[in-house]
Design an enzyme around this catalytic site. Structure first.
Site, mmCIF file in Angstrom:
data_model
loop_
_atom_site.group_PDB
_atom_site.id
_atom_site.type_symbol
_atom_site.label_atom_id
_atom_site.label_comp_id
_atom_site.label_asym_id
_atom_site.label_seq_id
_atom_site.Cartn_x
_atom_site.Cartn_y
_atom_site.Cartn_z
ATOM 1 N N SER A 281 44.321 35.536 36.403
ATOM 2 C CA SER A 281 43.828 35.503 37.283
ATOM 3 C C SER A 281 44.553 36.408 38.351
ATOM 4 C CB SER A 281 43.594 34.324 37.932
ATOM 5 O OG SER A 281 44.591 34.341 38.811
ATOM 6 N N ASP A 282 43.741 37.448 39.291
ATOM 7 C CA ASP A 282 44.335 38.161 40.331
ATOM 8 C C ASP A 282 45.008 36.696 41.295
ATOM 9 O OD1 ASP A 282 45.565 39.283 42.244
ATOM 10 O OD2 ASP A 282 43.672 40.636 41.704
ATOM 11 N N ALA A 283 45.575 36.732 42.467
ATOM 12 C CA ALA A 283 46.243 35.669 42.883
ATOM 13 C C ALA A 283 45.164 34.658 43.829
ATOM 14 C CB ALA A 283 46.971 36.415 44.016
ATOM 15 N N PHE A 284 45.591 33.561 42.937
ATOM 16 C CA PHE A 284 44.515 32.321 43.538
ATOM 17 C C PHE A 284 43.354 32.586 43.773
ATOM 18 C CE2 PHE A 284 47.830 33.707 47.550
ATOM 19 C CZ PHE A 284 49.221 32.281 46.264
ATOM 20 N N ALA A 285 42.821 33.080 42.504
ATOM 21 C CA ALA A 285 41.251 33.701 42.369
ATOM 22 C C ALA A 285 40.667 32.065 41.526
ATOM 23 C CB ALA A 285 41.221 34.994 41.388
#
Length: 762
Positions: free
Chosen positions: A288-292
């Site tokens: 995932s992208d950051a914290f997604a």
């Protein structure tokens, strides 16, 4: 006549664009077998741990709770599959040793980082590399980046970014290859090969294709905002670079942040399962992208964190970056029967296989020493200098002002970017050291040791609304000048210009302005740069404008009043030396625009590969779609000047008719008609006149950058086959190759006039 024949067979790229190529597996059967054997030994908690990628940042992150458990204890308990943002080889080895000696199964940590365009040595930003139209150079640059990062213990880069960008207000346009899917696919393949090597010569390093998919089409160019893309445009425009990267064997794909057609990408089953895995054949793992994953709650998609973990896992996100949502909630999903042990194994397996493929179980440690950084710089500076020079685009050179004579006595370098080393490294140059970088001022002084070269900043520029990244990433934010200081600086710059023989203006944007969370509503030169430029032009001195930015800024006034303009992007460590080489003719500009350059922000989105209407732009009575401005761009896609001149002539087609599965060859003669050895980028564009759907007026289907000596001629040939003619038709809901008539243009930009046509019959 020196007659060389270069026959370009783009059969592989054809397959990439059509989506019909078979994806290359990023791991081997042996890697998967070893992963399966290890899975049988692992507890449920250890498996979940492999899906967790914490940020290794000891400073507080706004909005993120501090973890009460130490990094070391997480590693000991098998709760870390990967770390992000750790680049100190000593610290990497310390944590890796804990994993390899104190953890029950001794599973190594995979250390990843945003190695976007360099590590010890910064190369030009990706959009600038795309402007070189030189995939081989892109491959070499990322190979060097992987080599340097590998010494530090990193085995995974979160690059290349493959988002097609047709709205320059979007700050992350800097990280991609621009507006065109064919050029984007070529750069994608090259960068994956650079990072990972080839099947014949593999490198223990992984690339990440990001952001899947459509992230660059955010409404209004506003980073993170929603995206709405019909299937036809997704298939024909936004997916081709990802197809290319997957076919090249990319190890990982990063899901995007935003909503795609109202479904967040990190929980989008259709996107990550149906499209990415079933249709494109991706066999690696998704991060995932950051914290997604955790943000699925914020985005109004998931009910709570447990539901977010379920939706991310069900969509096929293997690794949760930063949010620890899987770590905290996946066990309860298994206990409740919402996820099965088999589904968990499917998520973990490709991560373990990647670690085996990278050789981490056998060679887990960094080998960098105190001397490695200096050694890498010394080894790679010349390549960085060459890359920076090859990426510059000459937009204007009235009266052949450039190149400057080396005997010029007094040179003024003026503008906020002229002596800013940190900004020259560009956005996402997270490991660069400003002291290693050559500024424009320093580069010109070194190039002209017998000249008097002086610098004045003139104006100061800054964001109106800083983002959470400012001051945390990139050069330190300067203290704003007082009105009195601003007036003094402006006057000092004008005085310097008045006594100089030539003025080099260094204007544009700070690197943090061309970054994540850094969109713009305007394309104007920030601050009072336009005022400074106009006042200096009024002095009557020869003026060269060097533009440092990645988005195309408003040059409407400059393109009429400033005789020489070079788009320099952010060139990396050797920017200053490369620019100095170009200014005096020790290097010759040969870059071409990877984006269409608008006259004003009001034209956005503007791109060359549009469809026509009932009143075409080339109809006899057409004036403009606007009543207050031309429809045409300031500079077209593929455009760029040289210190030499070229002719592209004698277009010959091998046949006027081809069968549905056949091909024709288009050949032209390219001649250097000038007095300098220089490069030209020969470009082929195609148009299908009729079919089941309207097709763009032109589409890039071939290109080649060649070097010719004065008077030299060379034949360049392009194959136009089924792959170049294939497209996804909304009317047929699938890929089609159709009988039709086709236009072919070959030239040095998307406005090429050298033309012929052929037909395709059953």
């Amino acid at each position: 006549m020196v007659k060389l024949r270069v026959c370009l067979c783009f059969s592989v790229l054809c397959l990439l664009v059509t989506g019909m190529a078979e994806a290359q597996s990023p791991t081997s059967r042996n890697d998967t077998d070893r992963a399966d054997a290890l899975l049988k030994q692992m507890t449920t908690e250890e498996k979940i741990g492999q899906l967790n990628q914490p940020f290794y940042i000891k400073l507080p992150i706004p909005g993120v709770k501090t973890d009460p458990v130490s990094y070391e204890d997480h590693v000991r308990h098998g709760e870390v599959g990967s770390f992000l943002f750790l680049t100190d080889p000593k610290e990497i080895n310390r944590l890796q040793k804990i994993a390899m000696t104190e953890q029950r199964l001794h599973i190594p940590i995979l250390f990843g980082f945003d190695v976007i365009h360099g590590f010890d040595t910064e190369f030009p930003v990706p959009l600038a590399v795309a402007a070189s139209w030189d995939p081989a150079m892109a491959e070499q640059a990322q190979g060097i980046a992987a080599e340097e990062a590998g010494h530090a213990g990193l085995r995974w880069s979160f690059a290349p970014m493959l988002d097609i960008a047709r709205d320059p207000r979007w700050g992350r346009i800097s990280e991609g290859a621009g507006e065109d899917p064919y050029l984007g696919a070529a750069m994608a393949r090259a960068q994956v090969r650079g990072f990972q090597g080839t099947p014949e010569n593999p490198r223990p390093f992984m690339a990440t294709l990001k952001h899947f998919a459509g992230y660059g089409a955010a409404e209004g160019g506003r980073d993170y905002d929603a995206v709405y893309i019909p299937e036809e445009r997704m298939q024909n425009v936004y997916l081709p670079p990802f197809r290319a990267g997957i076919e090249a064997g990319a190890g990982t794909v990063m899901s995007a942040y935003m909503d795609l057609n109202d479904v967040p990408a990190a929980g989008n089953v259709h996107l990550l399962q149906d499209t990415l895995r079933a249709e494109l054949g991706f066999k690696g793992f998704v991060v995932s992208d950051a914290f997604a994953v955790g943000s699925l709650v914020t985005q109004g998609f998931a009910k709570d964190a447990t539901d977010a973990a379920f939706r991310g896992a069900a969509a096929g996100v293997n690794m949760d970056m930063g949010s620890a949502t899987y770590l905290a909630h996946m066990k309860s999903l298994l206990d409740q029967g919402k996820l099965t042990p088999s589904q968990l194994d499917d998520l973990v397996r490709p991560i373990l296989a990647a670690k085996y493929h990278l050789g981490l179980f056998e060679n887990p440690y960094a080998d960098a020493t105190e001397q490695t950084h200096a050694e890498m710089l010394a080894k790679h500076r010349q390549m960085a200098r060459t890359a920076a020079a090859r990426s510059v685009v000459l937009l204007r050179n009235e009266g052949s002002l450039l190149p400057l004579a080396k005997t010029t006595k007094h040179v003024a370098v003026i503008g906020p970017l002229g002596n800013s080393k940190g900004d020259m490294n560009g956005p996402w140059s997270l490991t660069a050291k400003a002291e290693d970088t050559v500024s424009v001022f320093d580069g010109i002084r070194a190039k002209l040791p017998d000249s008097q070269v002086e610098y004045a900043e003139g104006v100061q520029i800054a964001k109106t609304f800083p983002s959470s990244f400012d001051g945390f990433i990139g050069p330190k934010v300067e203290t704003p000048w007082t009105p009195e200081e601003a007036d003094r600086q402006m006057k000092s710059a004008l005085q310097l210009a008045a006594k100089s023989d030539v003025v080099i203006m260094t204007l544009g944007e700070l690197s943090i302005m061309d970054f994540e969370y850094s969109s713009r509503s305007s394309l104007s030169l920030p601050g009072k740069q336009q005022e400074l430029l106009e006042k200096i032009q009024a002095l009557g001195k020869p003026v060269v404008l060097l533009l440092f930015s990645t988005r195309p800024l408003d040059l409407s006034w400059a393109s009429e009043h400033i005789p020489a303009i070079m788009d320099c992007y952010f060139g990396g460590t050797e920017t200053g030396n490369a620019v100095a080489d170009l200014l005096v003719g020790d290097a010759v500009p040969g870059g071409k625009l990877p984006v269409t350059w608008p006259r004003t922000a009001g034209q956005i989105p503007i791109y060359y590969a549009h469809t026509t209407s009932h009143k075409p732009y080339d109809s006899p009575d057409f004036t403009s779609r606007y009543w207050d401005a031309p429809t045409s761009p300031l500079y077209p896609f593929g455009y760029g000047l040289s210190y030499s001149t070229f002719s592209i002539s004698d277009l010959r087609l091998s046949a006027k008719t081809a069968p549905l599965d056949g091909s024709i060859t288009a050949t032209v003669t390219v001649a250097n008609t000038g007095t300098r050895t220089a490069d030209e980028v020969v470009q082929l564009y195609l148009h299908q006149r009729f079919g089941s759907a309207s097709r763009p007026v032109r589409e890039l289907k071939g290109f080649r950058r060649i070097t010719l000596q004065p008077g030299q001629k060379q034949e360049v040939s392009f194959t136009v086959g089924r792959g170049e003619r294939n497209y996804w038709s909304a009317a047929k809901n699938g890929w089609v190759v159709e009988t039709s008539d086709f236009d072919v243009w070959v030239g040095n930009s998307s406005t090429a006039t050298l033309h012929d046509s052929f037909s395709v019959a059953q």
